[in-house]
Design an enzyme around this catalytic site. Sequence first.
Site, PDB file in Angstrom:
ATOM      1  N   LYS A  47      14.485   5.340 -40.995  1.00  0.00           N
ATOM      2  CA  LYS A  47      15.877   5.541 -41.388  1.00  0.00           C
ATOM      3  C   LYS A  47      16.676   4.266 -41.146  1.00  0.00           C
ATOM      4  CE  LYS A  47      17.058   7.589 -36.904  1.00  0.00           C
ATOM      5  NZ  LYS A  47      17.622   8.753 -36.199  1.00  0.00           N
ATOM      6  N   ARG A 142      23.389  18.571 -30.966  1.00  0.00           N
ATOM      7  CA  ARG A 142      23.837  17.612 -31.974  1.00  0.00           C
ATOM      8  C   ARG A 142      23.233  17.940 -33.330  1.00  0.00           C
ATOM      9  NH1 ARG A 142      21.061  11.904 -32.328  1.00  0.00           N
ATOM     10  NH2 ARG A 142      19.636  13.384 -33.317  1.00  0.00           N
ATOM     11  N   TYR A 270      40.080 -19.652 -33.181  1.00  0.00           N
ATOM     12  CA  TYR A 270      41.373 -18.987 -33.168  1.00  0.00           C
ATOM     13  C   TYR A 270      41.903 -18.824 -31.739  1.00  0.00           C
ATOM     14  CZ  TYR A 270      40.824 -17.727 -38.094  1.00  0.00           C
ATOM     15  OH  TYR A 270      40.674 -17.779 -39.457  1.00  0.00           O
ATOM     16  N   MET A 318      35.217 -14.199 -38.742  1.00  0.00           N
ATOM     17  CA  MET A 318      34.584 -13.316 -39.713  1.00  0.00           C
ATOM     18  C   MET A 318      33.337 -13.935 -40.321  1.00  0.00           C
ATOM     19  SD  MET A 318      36.165 -11.618 -43.183  1.00  0.00           S
ATOM     20  CE  MET A 318      37.229 -10.486 -42.287  1.00  0.00           C
TER      21      MET A 318
END
Length: 376
Positions: A47, A142, A270, A318
């Site tokens: 998965k 769950r 930054y 980013m």
Amino acid sequence: MNRVSVALERRSGAWRPPTLQTLPSAVAANVAEMRARTASTIMAVVKADGYGHGAVTVARAAVAAGAGWLGTTSVAEASALRAAGLAVPILTWLHPSGIDAEAAAATGVDVAVGSVDELRALLAQAASPVRIHLHMDTGMSRGGCPRGRWDELIGLARRGQRARRVRVVGVMGHLPLADRADPAANASAVAGMHEARRAVRAAGLGSPLAHLAATSGTLTDPATHFGMVRVGAGLVGIDPSGTVEMHGASRLTAPIVHTTAAPAGTPVGYAGTYVTDRATHLSVLPLGYADGIPRERLPQAGVEIRGRRFPIVGRVSMDQIVIDTGAEAFPVGTSATVFGPEGGATPGLRDWARWAGTIPHTIVTGIGPRVRRSIA
């Protein structure tokens, strides 16, 4: 792939953009480790795109190494494995978009049903018999059928089997505390699985395949193995129990795209959260938090270049991270290893998990789509 790496690749075909490389030989070695610890059938759970390593690639390596089953989240994921030529049994059990009974029957994919309502919905749409595993809640809370409704689920499955809409071939549960590597913590779930299996047999549904353990249970507690174990994280070298040294199955690399000499007192990134305390060299890698590099991490976080580890400094952007290479000025195009299986100066997934205050799973499954994928 981000803009910086695209430009880099265009300038020189010899420089590789940020790349996550999957190592099938490591997957095979991890399956061998599991096979040495259990006589049960191994299901390779692929998965989340094979835990970020490529579902088809991991599945093929695992099956070639002896895994007898595959596991996925949905029938659609299982169908993609079938389309890739994988013919071993496949089970899917989370069903985020519901169960596609027609596709499951057509592709020979097993589905787990974890509630009376889910089974009723399946029976209502099943035109051809669908192979099912009864998913019992053995302590996770769950998913899976709660104990108070096991008899109802089993009775409905028996009626569905008589009507030839389903065929009960398995019964499953989960271990909520297996990562503790303490068999006593698993005892309640093991008892629950025995109870569920007895109830299924008493209902006249034969002796379906029982499975309870995932990677941690497989590595630490034979009492949890039953007829099959479901190995997911362990395939790619992650042992949630922290008891066995597995083989890392991926390597993330990126080229240096910019290098500069910086005097002492130079703020980096930054907000200038890092200021150089000496004359040094700074290099930029074209990876950032959009690519899966954790924005919050300990100061020890670093990358490997030519056998040495260098720290990441300043804030993770980013699209970029900055590394402090000290007296060494590396040319543009030099490859840095963000994580890999080598050890030594090369960080591993566990290093990154520690630096980011998380688990290894989130690091490798979080690598973004801009990063190129390759197979060793």
